[in-house]
Motif scaffolding. Structure first.
Motif, mmCIF file in Angstrom:
data_model
loop_
_atom_site.group_PDB
_atom_site.id
_atom_site.type_symbol
_atom_site.label_atom_id
_atom_site.label_comp_id
_atom_site.label_asym_id
_atom_site.label_seq_id
_atom_site.Cartn_x
_atom_site.Cartn_y
_atom_site.Cartn_z
ATOM 1 N N PHE A 1 -67.610 -78.137 -14.105
ATOM 2 C CA PHE A 1 -67.676 -77.530 -15.416
ATOM 3 C C PHE A 1 -66.331 -77.578 -16.138
ATOM 4 C CE2 PHE A 1 -71.463 -75.364 -13.623
ATOM 5 C CZ PHE A 1 -72.381 -75.727 -14.601
ATOM 6 N N PHE A 2 -65.241 -77.446 -15.394
ATOM 7 C CA PHE A 2 -63.926 -77.448 -16.027
ATOM 8 C C PHE A 2 -63.607 -78.802 -16.662
ATOM 9 C CE2 PHE A 2 -63.379 -73.424 -14.100
ATOM 10 C CZ PHE A 2 -62.344 -72.794 -14.760
ATOM 11 N N ASP A 3 -64.153 -79.881 -16.125
ATOM 12 C CA ASP A 3 -63.980 -81.184 -16.770
ATOM 13 C C ASP A 3 -64.617 -81.199 -18.157
ATOM 14 O OD1 ASP A 3 -62.509 -82.541 -14.833
ATOM 15 O OD2 ASP A 3 -64.305 -83.022 -13.677
ATOM 16 N N GLY A 4 -65.604 -80.352 -18.371
ATOM 17 C CA GLY A 4 -66.288 -80.269 -19.656
ATOM 18 C C GLY A 4 -65.499 -79.563 -20.739
ATOM 19 N N LEU A 5 -64.331 -79.022 -20.417
ATOM 20 C CA LEU A 5 -63.496 -78.395 -21.450
ATOM 21 C C LEU A 5 -63.110 -79.394 -22.537
ATOM 22 C CD1 LEU A 5 -61.094 -76.149 -19.354
ATOM 23 C CD2 LEU A 5 -62.790 -75.374 -21.010
ATOM 24 N N CYS A 6 -63.072 -80.657 -22.198
ATOM 25 C CA CYS A 6 -62.703 -81.705 -23.166
ATOM 26 C C CYS A 6 -63.842 -82.039 -24.121
ATOM 27 C CB CYS A 6 -62.276 -82.976 -22.430
ATOM 28 S SG CYS A 6 -60.792 -82.772 -21.468
ATOM 29 N N GLU A 7 -65.036 -81.586 -23.817
ATOM 30 C CA GLU A 7 -66.193 -81.911 -24.651
ATOM 31 C C GLU A 7 -66.115 -81.216 -26.005
ATOM 32 O OE1 GLU A 7 -68.676 -83.974 -24.379
ATOM 33 O OE2 GLU A 7 -68.177 -84.662 -22.366
ATOM 34 N N MET A 8 -66.490 -81.948 -27.041
ATOM 35 C CA MET A 8 -66.519 -81.376 -28.389
ATOM 36 C C MET A 8 -67.881 -81.568 -29.045
ATOM 37 S SD MET A 8 -62.764 -82.427 -29.791
ATOM 38 C CE MET A 8 -62.527 -83.968 -28.900
ATOM 39 N N THR A 9 -68.843 -82.106 -28.295
ATOM 40 C CA THR A 9 -70.165 -82.397 -28.829
ATOM 41 C C THR A 9 -71.180 -81.401 -28.289
ATOM 42 O OG1 THR A 9 -69.583 -84.737 -28.811
ATOM 43 C CG2 THR A 9 -71.905 -84.206 -29.079
ATOM 44 N N PHE A 10 -71.956 -80.805 -29.200
ATOM 45 C CA PHE A 10 -73.022 -79.913 -28.786
ATOM 46 C C PHE A 10 -74.151 -80.749 -28.198
ATOM 47 C CE2 PHE A 10 -76.819 -77.369 -29.425
ATOM 48 C CZ PHE A 10 -76.406 -76.145 -28.939
ATOM 49 N N PRO A 11 -74.809 -80.376 -27.155
ATOM 50 C CA PRO A 11 -74.767 -79.157 -26.374
ATOM 51 C C PRO A 11 -73.835 -79.232 -25.169
ATOM 52 C CG PRO A 11 -76.660 -80.402 -25.668
ATOM 53 C CD PRO A 11 -75.965 -81.216 -26.754
ATOM 54 N N TYR A 12 -73.150 -80.363 -24.976
ATOM 55 C CA TYR A 12 -72.320 -80.535 -23.779
ATOM 56 C C TYR A 12 -71.196 -79.511 -23.719
ATOM 57 C CZ TYR A 12 -74.845 -84.899 -24.228
ATOM 58 O OH TYR A 12 -75.838 -85.828 -24.398
ATOM 59 N N ASP A 13 -70.576 -79.245 -24.857
ATOM 60 C CA ASP A 13 -69.494 -78.264 -24.882
ATOM 61 C C ASP A 13 -70.015 -76.879 -24.519
ATOM 62 O OD1 ASP A 13 -70.947 -77.982 -27.240
ATOM 63 O OD2 ASP A 13 -69.173 -77.578 -28.476
ATOM 64 N N PHE A 14 -71.197 -76.536 -25.019
ATOM 65 C CA PHE A 14 -71.778 -75.226 -24.732
ATOM 66 C C PHE A 14 -72.073 -75.058 -23.249
ATOM 67 C CE2 PHE A 14 -75.625 -72.770 -23.920
ATOM 68 C CZ PHE A 14 -75.203 -71.516 -24.325
ATOM 69 N N PHE A 15 -72.712 -76.068 -22.659
ATOM 70 C CA PHE A 15 -73.065 -75.974 -21.241
ATOM 71 C C PHE A 15 -71.817 -75.878 -20.361
ATOM 72 C CE2 PHE A 15 -77.179 -78.042 -22.541
ATOM 73 C CZ PHE A 15 -77.951 -76.916 -22.310
ATOM 74 N N ALA A 16 -70.802 -76.639 -20.690
ATOM 75 C CA ALA A 16 -69.567 -76.598 -19.896
ATOM 76 C C ALA A 16 -68.932 -75.216 -19.975
ATOM 77 C CB ALA A 16 -68.595 -77.666 -20.385
#
Length: 99
Positions: A1-16
């Motif tokens: 999940f911490f790798d998902g901190l870089c995500e800026m696209t919904f819904p990936y950022d939300f799930f991370a």
């Protein structure tokens, strides 16, 4: 999940982010042993130099520190990796400086 901190696209950022907060909320004594594994994803997120990602990462760091005993102390050896990017972010917010 911490790798998902870089995500800026919904819904990936939300799930991370939701996964991180859920794990920190319920992780208890399992959090402290994995601190070294969390540093690289945190550093990568801060290195993006995106204000939104930096703010979310700072909130995650706050939650991480209060999630279990001794986590704040366990982060001290990693300050050299985390703090330089925060110093750049601080400089970006100073009045009179344009980037």
């Amino acid at each position: 999940f911490f790798d998902g901190l870089c995500e800026m696209t919904f819904p990936y950022d939300f799930f991370a982010r939701q996964g991180i907060h859920d794990m920190l909320e319920h992780g208890g004594n399992k959090i402290l042993p994995v601190i070294p594994e969390l540093i690289i994803p945190i550093k990568n997120a801060l290195s993006l130099r995106n204000r939104q990602v930096i703010c979310v990462t700072l909130k995650v760091l706050q939650h991480l520190v209060v999630s279990a005993d001794m986590v704040g102390e366990a982060l001290v050896p990693y300050y050299r990796q985390i703090l330089p990017v925060l110093n750049i972010f601080k400089s970006m917010n100073e009045p009179g400086i344009c980037y």
